[in-house]
Design a protein around this motif. Structure first.
Motif, PDB file in Angstrom:
ATOM      1  N   ALA A  73       2.442   3.615  17.727  1.00  0.00           N
ATOM      2  CA  ALA A  73       2.321   5.094  17.779  1.00  0.00           C
ATOM      3  C   ALA A  73       3.175   5.636  16.720  1.00  0.00           C
ATOM      4  O   ALA A  73       2.956   6.809  16.092  1.00  0.00           O
ATOM      5  N   THR A  74       4.515   5.273  16.717  1.00  0.00           N
ATOM      6  CA  THR A  74       5.523   6.001  15.882  1.00  0.00           C
ATOM      7  C   THR A  74       5.174   5.635  14.454  1.00  0.00           C
ATOM      8  O   THR A  74       5.211   6.652  13.529  1.00  0.00           O
ATOM      9  N   ARG A  75       4.782   4.508  14.143  1.00  0.00           N
ATOM     10  CA  ARG A  75       4.184   4.259  12.784  1.00  0.00           C
ATOM     11  C   ARG A  75       2.992   5.078  12.206  1.00  0.00           C
ATOM     12  O   ARG A  75       3.024   5.560  11.082  1.00  0.00           O
ATOM     13  N   ASP A  76       2.202   5.134  13.256  1.00  0.00           N
ATOM     14  CA  ASP A  76       0.917   5.941  13.009  1.00  0.00           C
ATOM     15  C   ASP A  76       1.101   7.278  12.804  1.00  0.00           C
ATOM     16  O   ASP A  76       0.782   8.111  11.750  1.00  0.00           O
ATOM     17  N   ALA A  77       1.973   7.929  13.619  1.00  0.00           N
ATOM     18  CA  ALA A  77       2.515   9.223  13.485  1.00  0.00           C
ATOM     19  C   ALA A  77       3.504   9.567  12.273  1.00  0.00           C
ATOM     20  O   ALA A  77       3.247  10.597  11.604  1.00  0.00           O
ATOM     21  N   SER A  78       4.173   8.695  11.718  1.00  0.00           N
ATOM     22  CA  SER A  78       4.913   8.994  10.781  1.00  0.00           C
ATOM     23  C   SER A  78       4.001   8.798   9.382  1.00  0.00           C
ATOM     24  O   SER A  78       4.019   9.638   8.456  1.00  0.00           O
ATOM     25  N   GLN A  79       3.015   8.227   9.315  1.00  0.00           N
ATOM     26  CA  GLN A  79       1.969   7.997   8.342  1.00  0.00           C
ATOM     27  C   GLN A  79       1.224   9.378   8.115  1.00  0.00           C
ATOM     28  O   GLN A  79       1.009   9.817   7.179  1.00  0.00           O
ATOM     29  N   ALA A  80       0.722   9.659   9.353  1.00  0.00           N
ATOM     30  CA  ALA A  80       0.042  11.116   9.334  1.00  0.00           C
ATOM     31  C   ALA A  80       0.900  12.162   9.207  1.00  0.00           C
ATOM     32  O   ALA A  80       0.549  13.007   8.236  1.00  0.00           O
ATOM     33  N   ALA A  81       2.191  12.075   9.336  1.00  0.00           N
ATOM     34  CA  ALA A  81       3.188  13.409   9.016  1.00  0.00           C
ATOM     35  C   ALA A  81       3.527  13.217   7.608  1.00  0.00           C
ATOM     36  O   ALA A  81       3.623  14.252   6.961  1.00  0.00           O
ATOM     37  N   LEU A  82       3.314  11.932   6.901  1.00  0.00           N
ATOM     38  CA  LEU A  82       3.643  11.967   5.557  1.00  0.00           C
ATOM     39  C   LEU A  82       2.617  12.566   5.090  1.00  0.00           C
ATOM     40  O   LEU A  82       2.805  12.975   3.681  1.00  0.00           O
ATOM     41  N   SER A  83       1.083  12.275   4.963  1.00  0.00           N
ATOM     42  CA  SER A  83       0.032  12.890   4.533  1.00  0.00           C
ATOM     43  C   SER A  83       0.166  14.138   4.615  1.00  0.00           C
ATOM     44  O   SER A  83      -0.271  15.138   3.558  1.00  0.00           O
ATOM     45  N   SER A  84       0.762  14.805   5.552  1.00  0.00           N
ATOM     46  CA  SER A  84       0.746  16.221   5.615  1.00  0.00           C
ATOM     47  C   SER A  84       2.183  17.000   5.070  1.00  0.00           C
ATOM     48  O   SER A  84       2.422  17.938   5.024  1.00  0.00           O
ATOM     49  N   SER A 113       0.983  -1.384   0.117  1.00  0.00           N
ATOM     50  CA  SER A 113      -0.227   0.329  -0.034  1.00  0.00           C
ATOM     51  C   SER A 113       0.696   1.083   0.023  1.00  0.00           C
ATOM     52  O   SER A 113       0.409   2.151  -0.641  1.00  0.00           O
ATOM     53  N   LEU A 114       2.167   1.075   0.626  1.00  0.00           N
ATOM     54  CA  LEU A 114       2.973   2.345   0.901  1.00  0.00           C
ATOM     55  C   LEU A 114       3.581   2.373  -0.448  1.00  0.00           C
ATOM     56  O   LEU A 114       3.752   3.590  -1.096  1.00  0.00           O
ATOM     57  N   GLU A 115       3.996   1.116  -1.230  1.00  0.00           N
ATOM     58  CA  GLU A 115       4.374   1.210  -2.795  1.00  0.00           C
ATOM     59  C   GLU A 115       3.406   2.018  -3.549  1.00  0.00           C
ATOM     60  O   GLU A 115       3.857   2.967  -4.456  1.00  0.00           O
ATOM     61  N   GLU A 116       2.245   1.694  -3.532  1.00  0.00           N
ATOM     62  CA  GLU A 116       1.079   2.484  -4.314  1.00  0.00           C
ATOM     63  C   GLU A 116       1.188   3.910  -4.215  1.00  0.00           C
ATOM     64  O   GLU A 116       1.031   4.817  -5.116  1.00  0.00           O
ATOM     65  N   LEU A 117       1.127   4.421  -2.755  1.00  0.00           N
ATOM     66  CA  LEU A 117       1.313   5.667  -2.574  1.00  0.00           C
ATOM     67  C   LEU A 117       2.704   6.364  -2.981  1.00  0.00           C
ATOM     68  O   LEU A 117       2.426   7.875  -3.636  1.00  0.00           O
ATOM     69  N   SER A 118       3.801   5.743  -2.948  1.00  0.00           N
ATOM     70  CA  SER A 118       4.827   6.226  -3.308  1.00  0.00           C
ATOM     71  C   SER A 118       4.957   6.477  -4.876  1.00  0.00           C
ATOM     72  O   SER A 118       5.647   7.484  -5.389  1.00  0.00           O
ATOM     73  N   LEU A 119       4.411   5.408  -5.665  1.00  0.00           N
ATOM     74  CA  LEU A 119       4.312   5.600  -7.072  1.00  0.00           C
ATOM     75  C   LEU A 119       3.312   6.813  -7.552  1.00  0.00           C
ATOM     76  O   LEU A 119       3.806   7.505  -8.362  1.00  0.00           O
TER      77      LEU A 119
END
Length: 415
Positions: A360-371, A160-166
């Motif tokens: 929590a770190t994973r969730d925070a990093s994904q949220a930070a990536l969105s922003s 799923s992260l690969e799709e987002l990165s592409l």
């Protein structure tokens, strides 16, 4: 009618004998192995054979029947030689019954009973070893199955992260290096998945081998085992290891066997006897009866003293083996108990501290990536750390459960 047909077909499929049900729990595997494992079948047969030796141990020896042809050449009567009873100078019929010395039969029964009890204890020892092997392999099979699930979940998240990165790369929001690293992580995860799948198949083949089944016989997916005890009382465990450990019990019964053999050896100082009757039938004359009594003369004193010293040494060896078994059981139990306590503390830290922090770190990093506050490398690293901590937690659980299995084996709790 179609609905009824489909329903009956589904019910038949659920009850099909091809559906694997064995393997979901170690208890079912252990019970299956009790009747199918060839090694335990041999131990069980040996124990039964030892039980059957008790009755003949106290039985009298078989009597002997003897026919003696006196003057078979018929020199005295002038006839031709003969080997037929009644056609020689004299025919003698004798029946002899050997009689062991006083108390020897009772001691033979006592020794046979001690050997049978020791054989039962050795059977229990082999069973404890087999049950521990089955539970150990099943726990590794369970851990491989759960690791397979974790790897698949991690692979799904990475995809799923690969799709987002592409998608971001196509928009020019992400460099090519980040996409390539993501793809490398996915390839590494697939390689780990292949390794775990092959390990799971190997463990299933090992379990089938212990059950006396074909290596590729189907096994059900392992269910979650029972919760781990919070703590174990060390004093009670060490007492159980000294009194209920299968190897200690076998060594203890070995002392009884050595003592019984020593008593039999000292009893051999007394002579054995034999009684018999003989019927004499001469060619000419009246038949007569003789009564015979034999006694063994114990002249070989040096041989008997050597056997007595051997019996004493065998008793000393049996006592030393029991002490050695106790010491080994105590030492192995101390190691297993320490590993279990360490595993429980490690699990507590992983479940209540590291794992929530990694999530929590994973969730925070994904949220930070969105922003747009962090790059993809931070997200990948957070995801990798979460996968590693989950794998570490599973390994800690496996080590703790393996230590518990060893504790149960050493304390005689595996039946």
């Amino acid at each position: 009618m179609v609905a009824l047909t489909l329903g009956s077909g589904s019910a038949w499929t659920q009850g099909s004998p091809d559906t694997p049900t064995l393997g979901s729990s170690p208890q079912a595997l252990i019970e299956y192995a009790r009747h199918s494992n060839p090694g335990f079948a041999a131990a069980r047969a040996e124990a039964s054979a030892a039980q059957e030796r008790v009755t003949p141990a106290g039985a009298l020896p078989d009597p002997t029947f003897e026919v003696e042809l006196m003057d078979a050449t018929n020199t005295m009567s002038g006839r031709s030689a003969s080997l037929l009873p009644g056609q020689v100078g004299e025919t003698r019929y004798r029946i002899t019954q050997p009689l062991p010395g006083w108390g020897k039969r009772e001691l033979a029964v006592k020794a046979a009973e001690a050997q049978a009890t020791q054989a039962d204890a050795m059977r229990d020892t082999s069973w404890a070893e087999l049950a521990a092997k089955i539970e150990t392999l099943w726990l590794r099979y369970y851990a491989a199955d759960r690791e397979l699930v974790l790897n698949r979940e991690g692979l799904t998240l990475l995809k799923s992260l690969e799709e987002l990165s592409l998608a971001r790369y196509e928009l020019g929001l992400l460099p090519q290096q980040a996409v390539l690293r993501m793809q490398r992580e996915i390839t590494a995860q697939r390689l780990a998945l292949v390794e775990v799948e092959q390990r799971r198949k190997g463990l299933a083949a090992g379990l089938n081998g212990l059950l006396g089944r074909a290596h590729d016989a189907p096994l059900a997916a392992p269910a979650n085992p029972a919760p781990l005890p919070e703590q174990l009382e060390a004093g009670a465990l060490f007492e159980a290891a000294a009194s209920a450990n299968p190897e200690v019990n076998a060594a203890t019964y070995g002392i009884d066997v050595a003592r019984a053999e020593r008593e039999r050896t000292y009893q051999d100082r007394l002579p054995d006897f034999a009684v018999g009757v003989r019927n004499n039938r001469p060619d000419e004359g009246k038949s007569s009866w003789d009564v015979m009594f034999e006694v063994m003369i114990p002249l070989q004193q040096s041989s008997r003293r050597a056997k007595e010293r051997e019996a004493e040494y065998m008793l000393m060896a049996a006592e030393a083996r029991r002490e050695d078994a106790k010491a080994r059981a105590s030492g192995e139990l101390g190691i297993a108990w320490s590993m279990y306590a360490q595993g429980r503390e490690t699990l507590r830290l992983l479940e209540h501290t590291l794992l929530p922090q990694a999530q929590a770190t994973r969730d925070a990093s994904q949220a930070a990536l969105s922003s747009g506050k962090v790059d993809f490398d931070s997200v990948i690293e957070a995801e990798r750390q979460l996968i590693d901590i989950r794998t570490q937690r599973l390994k800690a659980e496996l080590d703790t459960r393996l230590a518990l299995t060893e504790i149960k084996k050493l304390t005689g709790d595996l039946k």
